[in-house]
Scaffold this motif. Structure first.
Motif, PDB file in Angstrom:
ATOM      1  N   GLY A  58       4.576  50.084  -1.598  1.00  0.00           N
ATOM      2  CA  GLY A  58       4.452  51.432  -1.058  1.00  0.00           C
ATOM      3  C   GLY A  58       5.757  51.878  -0.424  1.00  0.00           C
ATOM      4  O   GLY A  58       6.229  53.005  -0.635  1.00  0.00           O
ATOM      5  N   TYR A  59       6.365  50.986   0.337  1.00  0.00           N
ATOM      6  CA  TYR A  59       7.655  51.276   0.964  1.00  0.00           C
ATOM      7  C   TYR A  59       8.751  51.393  -0.092  1.00  0.00           C
ATOM      8  O   TYR A  59       9.537  52.343  -0.097  1.00  0.00           O
ATOM      9  CB  TYR A  59       7.989  50.154   1.951  1.00  0.00           C
ATOM     10  CG  TYR A  59       9.316  50.310   2.639  1.00  0.00           C
ATOM     11  CD1 TYR A  59       9.424  51.059   3.808  1.00  0.00           C
ATOM     12  CD2 TYR A  59      10.461  49.711   2.137  1.00  0.00           C
ATOM     13  CE1 TYR A  59      10.639  51.203   4.450  1.00  0.00           C
ATOM     14  CE2 TYR A  59      11.682  49.861   2.765  1.00  0.00           C
ATOM     15  CZ  TYR A  59      11.764  50.599   3.925  1.00  0.00           C
ATOM     16  OH  TYR A  59      12.976  50.749   4.555  1.00  0.00           O
ATOM     17  N   ALA A  60       8.810  50.412  -0.996  1.00  0.00           N
ATOM     18  CA  ALA A  60       9.880  50.393  -2.000  1.00  0.00           C
ATOM     19  C   ALA A  60       9.810  51.605  -2.926  1.00  0.00           C
ATOM     20  O   ALA A  60      10.842  52.146  -3.330  1.00  0.00           O
ATOM     21  CB  ALA A  60       9.794  49.102  -2.824  1.00  0.00           C
ATOM     22  N   LEU A  61       8.602  52.038  -3.259  1.00  0.00           N
ATOM     23  CA  LEU A  61       8.430  53.182  -4.150  1.00  0.00           C
ATOM     24  C   LEU A  61       9.042  54.444  -3.542  1.00  0.00           C
ATOM     25  O   LEU A  61       9.811  55.162  -4.197  1.00  0.00           O
ATOM     26  CB  LEU A  61       6.942  53.395  -4.431  1.00  0.00           C
ATOM     27  CG  LEU A  61       6.555  54.670  -5.171  1.00  0.00           C
ATOM     28  CD1 LEU A  61       7.166  54.686  -6.565  1.00  0.00           C
ATOM     29  CD2 LEU A  61       5.032  54.798  -5.243  1.00  0.00           C
ATOM     30  N   MET A  62       8.707  54.731  -2.305  1.00  0.00           N
ATOM     31  CA  MET A  62       9.217  55.939  -1.662  1.00  0.00           C
ATOM     32  C   MET A  62      10.729  55.867  -1.481  1.00  0.00           C
ATOM     33  O   MET A  62      11.443  56.868  -1.658  1.00  0.00           O
ATOM     34  CB  MET A  62       8.533  56.136  -0.310  1.00  0.00           C
ATOM     35  CG  MET A  62       7.024  56.325  -0.409  1.00  0.00           C
ATOM     36  SD  MET A  62       6.555  57.776  -1.380  1.00  0.00           S
ATOM     37  CE  MET A  62       6.930  59.076  -0.205  1.00  0.00           C
ATOM     38  N   LEU A  63      11.219  54.701  -1.140  1.00  0.00           N
ATOM     39  CA  LEU A  63      12.655  54.558  -0.939  1.00  0.00           C
ATOM     40  C   LEU A  63      13.413  54.715  -2.246  1.00  0.00           C
ATOM     41  O   LEU A  63      14.432  55.416  -2.318  1.00  0.00           O
ATOM     42  CB  LEU A  63      12.945  53.187  -0.317  1.00  0.00           C
ATOM     43  CG  LEU A  63      14.234  53.041   0.475  1.00  0.00           C
ATOM     44  CD1 LEU A  63      14.352  54.095   1.561  1.00  0.00           C
ATOM     45  CD2 LEU A  63      14.304  51.654   1.092  1.00  0.00           C
ATOM     46  N   ALA A  64      12.923  54.076  -3.302  1.00  0.00           N
ATOM     47  CA  ALA A  64      13.601  54.181  -4.599  1.00  0.00           C
ATOM     48  C   ALA A  64      13.584  55.608  -5.128  1.00  0.00           C
ATOM     49  O   ALA A  64      14.563  56.084  -5.702  1.00  0.00           O
ATOM     50  CB  ALA A  64      12.927  53.246  -5.613  1.00  0.00           C
ATOM     51  N   ALA A  65      12.470  56.312  -4.917  1.00  0.00           N
ATOM     52  CA  ALA A  65      12.333  57.652  -5.484  1.00  0.00           C
ATOM     53  C   ALA A  65      13.106  58.705  -4.710  1.00  0.00           C
ATOM     54  O   ALA A  65      13.608  59.669  -5.301  1.00  0.00           O
ATOM     55  CB  ALA A  65      10.851  58.034  -5.537  1.00  0.00           C
ATOM     56  N   PHE A  66      13.243  58.533  -3.388  1.00  0.00           N
ATOM     57  CA  PHE A  66      13.743  59.636  -2.574  1.00  0.00           C
ATOM     58  C   PHE A  66      15.043  59.345  -1.831  1.00  0.00           C
ATOM     59  O   PHE A  66      15.514  60.210  -1.086  1.00  0.00           O
ATOM     60  CB  PHE A  66      12.670  60.061  -1.569  1.00  0.00           C
ATOM     61  CG  PHE A  66      11.454  60.662  -2.215  1.00  0.00           C
ATOM     62  CD1 PHE A  66      11.539  61.869  -2.897  1.00  0.00           C
ATOM     63  CD2 PHE A  66      10.237  60.006  -2.178  1.00  0.00           C
ATOM     64  CE1 PHE A  66      10.425  62.424  -3.502  1.00  0.00           C
ATOM     65  CE2 PHE A  66       9.116  60.551  -2.786  1.00  0.00           C
ATOM     66  CZ  PHE A  66       9.216  61.770  -3.458  1.00  0.00           C
ATOM     67  N   VAL A  67      15.649  58.164  -2.020  1.00  0.00           N
ATOM     68  CA  VAL A  67      16.866  57.877  -1.270  1.00  0.00           C
ATOM     69  C   VAL A  67      18.009  58.796  -1.690  1.00  0.00           C
ATOM     70  O   VAL A  67      18.821  59.224  -0.857  1.00  0.00           O
ATOM     71  CB  VAL A  67      17.250  56.379  -1.420  1.00  0.00           C
ATOM     72  CG1 VAL A  67      17.711  56.052  -2.832  1.00  0.00           C
ATOM     73  CG2 VAL A  67      18.320  56.002  -0.401  1.00  0.00           C
ATOM     74  N   LEU A  68      18.099  59.148  -2.980  1.00  0.00           N
ATOM     75  CA  LEU A  68      19.131  60.087  -3.414  1.00  0.00           C
ATOM     76  C   LEU A  68      18.902  61.464  -2.799  1.00  0.00           C
ATOM     77  O   LEU A  68      19.844  62.136  -2.356  1.00  0.00           O
ATOM     78  CB  LEU A  68      19.137  60.199  -4.938  1.00  0.00           C
ATOM     79  CG  LEU A  68      19.773  59.051  -5.724  1.00  0.00           C
ATOM     80  CD1 LEU A  68      19.595  59.287  -7.213  1.00  0.00           C
ATOM     81  CD2 LEU A  68      21.237  58.902  -5.394  1.00  0.00           C
ATOM     82  N   LEU A  69      17.652  61.888  -2.763  1.00  0.00           N
ATOM     83  CA  LEU A  69      17.330  63.175  -2.164  1.00  0.00           C
ATOM     84  C   LEU A  69      17.639  63.173  -0.674  1.00  0.00           C
ATOM     85  O   LEU A  69      18.120  64.172  -0.119  1.00  0.00           O
ATOM     86  CB  LEU A  69      15.857  63.507  -2.397  1.00  0.00           C
ATOM     87  CG  LEU A  69      15.373  64.872  -1.926  1.00  0.00           C
ATOM     88  CD1 LEU A  69      16.107  65.995  -2.657  1.00  0.00           C
ATOM     89  CD2 LEU A  69      13.869  64.997  -2.132  1.00  0.00           C
ATOM     90  N   GLY A  70      17.400  62.038  -0.005  1.00  0.00           N
ATOM     91  CA  GLY A  70      17.699  61.939   1.414  1.00  0.00           C
ATOM     92  C   GLY A  70      19.172  62.149   1.709  1.00  0.00           C
ATOM     93  O   GLY A  70      19.539  62.851   2.656  1.00  0.00           O
ATOM     94  N   GLY A  71      20.044  61.553   0.887  1.00  0.00           N
ATOM     95  CA  GLY A  71      21.471  61.767   1.065  1.00  0.00           C
ATOM     96  C   GLY A  71      21.867  63.214   0.837  1.00  0.00           C
ATOM     97  O   GLY A  71      22.686  63.782   1.577  1.00  0.00           O
ATOM     98  N   ALA A  72      21.286  63.842  -0.172  1.00  0.00           N
ATOM     99  CA  ALA A  72      21.598  65.244  -0.466  1.00  0.00           C
ATOM    100  C   ALA A  72      21.108  66.166   0.648  1.00  0.00           C
ATOM    101  O   ALA A  72      21.770  67.151   0.995  1.00  0.00           O
ATOM    102  CB  ALA A  72      20.953  65.644  -1.791  1.00  0.00           C
ATOM    103  N   LEU A  73      19.952  65.855   1.235  1.00  0.00           N
ATOM    104  CA  LEU A  73      19.449  66.663   2.346  1.00  0.00           C
ATOM    105  C   LEU A  73      20.404  66.623   3.535  1.00  0.00           C
ATOM    106  O   LEU A  73      20.635  67.635   4.204  1.00  0.00           O
ATOM    107  CB  LEU A  73      18.068  66.162   2.776  1.00  0.00           C
ATOM    108  CG  LEU A  73      16.898  66.507   1.857  1.00  0.00           C
ATOM    109  CD1 LEU A  73      15.654  65.724   2.270  1.00  0.00           C
ATOM    110  CD2 LEU A  73      16.608  67.996   1.880  1.00  0.00           C
ATOM    111  N   GLY A  74      20.967  65.440   3.798  1.00  0.00           N
ATOM    112  CA  GLY A  74      21.926  65.323   4.884  1.00  0.00           C
ATOM    113  C   GLY A  74      23.173  66.161   4.636  1.00  0.00           C
ATOM    114  O   GLY A  74      23.682  66.824   5.545  1.00  0.00           O
TER     115      GLY A  74
END
Length: 494
Positions: A58-74
């Motif tokens: 559950g943790y790995a799925l969200m991190l793998a899917a959204f880590v690129l988006l998280g950087g772009a949001l920043g």
């Protein structure tokens, strides 16, 4: 108005570094000890194997899917703002993890924690990159890497002690006081920053209008569908409607993701033009294979050492410490070696050495001695992984144009997490472990030994892939720090 650049020797510089290190430390601590906590939380919550799998995935799925988006949001909305949002989100989810009264609640909280981690993880490094004076930036990132490595090494001691002395819940509760310190330090000393130069250009305006949330969602749907099908197939059957629907949704999500990213070109979260580089493609397949073996190994070993060998949580956590130490000490040297001779030899020999370590560990049984039976295999595995981490990251960065370095690094990070996600989902199915079989010594022993064979086979496949397809990149990137390369689901992170 641009905030003045921080210097490493000032109070504000030390405070900003403290915020980044403590935030990374929260993630690293959970990464090193959640696997170790699985037998205890499984027994207390009466979890089946699928519950343990979802606790990790559950943790790995969200991190793998959204880590690129998280950087772009920043980059778009402010790096400190998104970093702080990630810290608070991660901490609230950690509190919910510790308060969970059944497997469903824990898994839901782990999904939320992964979403917070996707905001926090890229932010902890990007705030340093954006805030420090160019003359001190390398020192700040080096200090972050070294201090983060210390937290990774301390994780097994602290986490194992908490599990044995208090409860598995305290590996999550510990994040609360750490987060308070992070928020106070970041509010006081970390300046706000965003991609101002890009936002002033017409091209950046187009990119902002095409902010790729759809791509991130489709990637998450693809991973979630396949993962659900793999985890639920043993209990429901391969021909059950939920499993078939989940598999179909996963496949269709993956196809839609590729089509959407191809249509958006350079404005996509993942520009598909990167894969015209055969080297970039080969390195990312290699990443998926090797990190699948790593995650499968750590998932099974932590449960096996406690439920079959009879070790405590602390001793189980410490068993993996040599791997962390070898990575911290040896990765810079491996990076320098790769820069001299090229990545092919390290990326071919490293997985083969790691596979030999897993074959040694396959023979561990009840009453095993740490020094005689476990340490040699763990040391060999760690040595092999050390030969892989820095050369792999440097080669990925060097395989693409400089303007795509951030995307390439982020995708490779996501590929490593996806590999671990799929391994934890698929391996119990492949070795016939389901239900509460992890609590039965004979059933778990057979599954563990089968899993070690599968993981060793994956590593040997990675070695063959590197020998055949990897070559020296057209230009070498600087050797990467070890803590920036390993995924969150592994003992040493990123």
């Amino acid at each position: 108005m641009t905030a003045p650049a921080l210097r490493i020797g000032t109070a504000s510089g030390r405070g900003a570094l403290l915020a980044a290190v403590l935030a990374s430390g929260m993630v690293f601590l959970d990464s090193t000890v959640v696997n170790v906590a699985l037998p205890r939380l499984g027994a207390e919550l009466d979890a089946a194997v699928s519950g343990l799998q979802w606790t990790i995935n559950g943790y790995a799925l969200m991190l793998a899917a959204f880590v690129l988006l998280g950087g772009a949001l920043g980059d778009r909305f402010g790096r400190r703002r998104i970093f702080l949002l990630g810290v608070v989100w991660f901490t609230v989810a950690s509190l919910l993890c510790g308060l969970a009264q059944d497997t469903g609640q824990l898994v839901a909280a782990r999904f939320l924690q992964g979403a917070g981690g996707a905001l926090l993880t890229p932010g902890s490094l990007s705030v340093l990159q954006a805030s420090f004076h160019p003359d001190d930036r390398g020192k700040a990132i080096g200090a972050w890497s070294g201090l983060s490595g210390v937290s990774t090494a301390l994780g097994p001691f602290v986490g194992g002690w908490l599990i044995d002395t208090l409860s598995w819940r305290w590996i999550f509760f510990l994040n609360v006081p750490l987060a308070v310190l992070v928020v106070l330090a970041a509010m006081r000393w970390v300046p706000e920053s965003r991609d101002e130069d890009a936002s002033r250009t017409e091209e950046a305006g187009r990119r902002r209008r095409h902010f790729d949330v759809l791509g991130a969602l489709l990637g998450a749907v693809a991973l979630a569908g396949v993962t659900y099908a793999l985890i639920d197939a043993p209990a429901r059957g391969f021909d059950s409607a939920p499993v078939l629907v989940a598999a179909a949704v996963g496949v269709l999500g993956a196809i839609a993701f590729v089509l959407v990213e191809r249509r958006r070109g350079d404005t996509a979260m993942l520009p598909t033009g990167l894969f015209t580089s055969r080297l970039f493609s080969a390195l990312n397949v290699f990443t998926v294979v090797v990190y699948a073996a790593l995650s499968g190994f750590t998932f099974f070993l932590a449960v096996y050492l406690q439920n079959v060998v009879g070790w405590s949580a602390l001793l189980t956590g410490v068993a993996l410490l040599p791997m962390t130490v070898l990575l911290l000490v040896g990765s810079p040297r491996a990076g320098a070696l790769s820069a001299r001779i090229g990545p092919r030899l390290p990326l071919s020999v490293g997985p083969a050495v790691a596979a030999a370590g897993l074959l040694l560990l396959r023979g561990v049984g009840p009453g095993a001695s740490y020094w005689r039976d476990v340490l040699p295999g763990v040391a060999l595995f760690g040595l092999g992984l050390t030969l892989v981490v820095a050369p792999l990251t440097a080669s990925v960065l060097a395989a693409v144009e400089d303007r795509f370095a951030g995307v390439a690094s982020g995708f490779n990070n996501a590929a490593s997490r996806a590999g671990g996600l799929l391994a934890v989902a698929a391996l119990p199915l492949l070795v016939g472990l389901s239900g509460t079989g992890y609590e039965q010594s004979a059933e778990l022993t057979g599954a563990y030994r089968g899993a070690m064979l599968w993981c060793a086979g994956l590593l040997l496949a990675g070695a063959a892939l590197a020998a055949l397809l990897v070559h020296r990149p057209p230009r070498e990137a600087p050797p990467s720090q070890p803590c920036q390369s390993l995924p969150a689901s592994t003992p040493p992170k990123r």
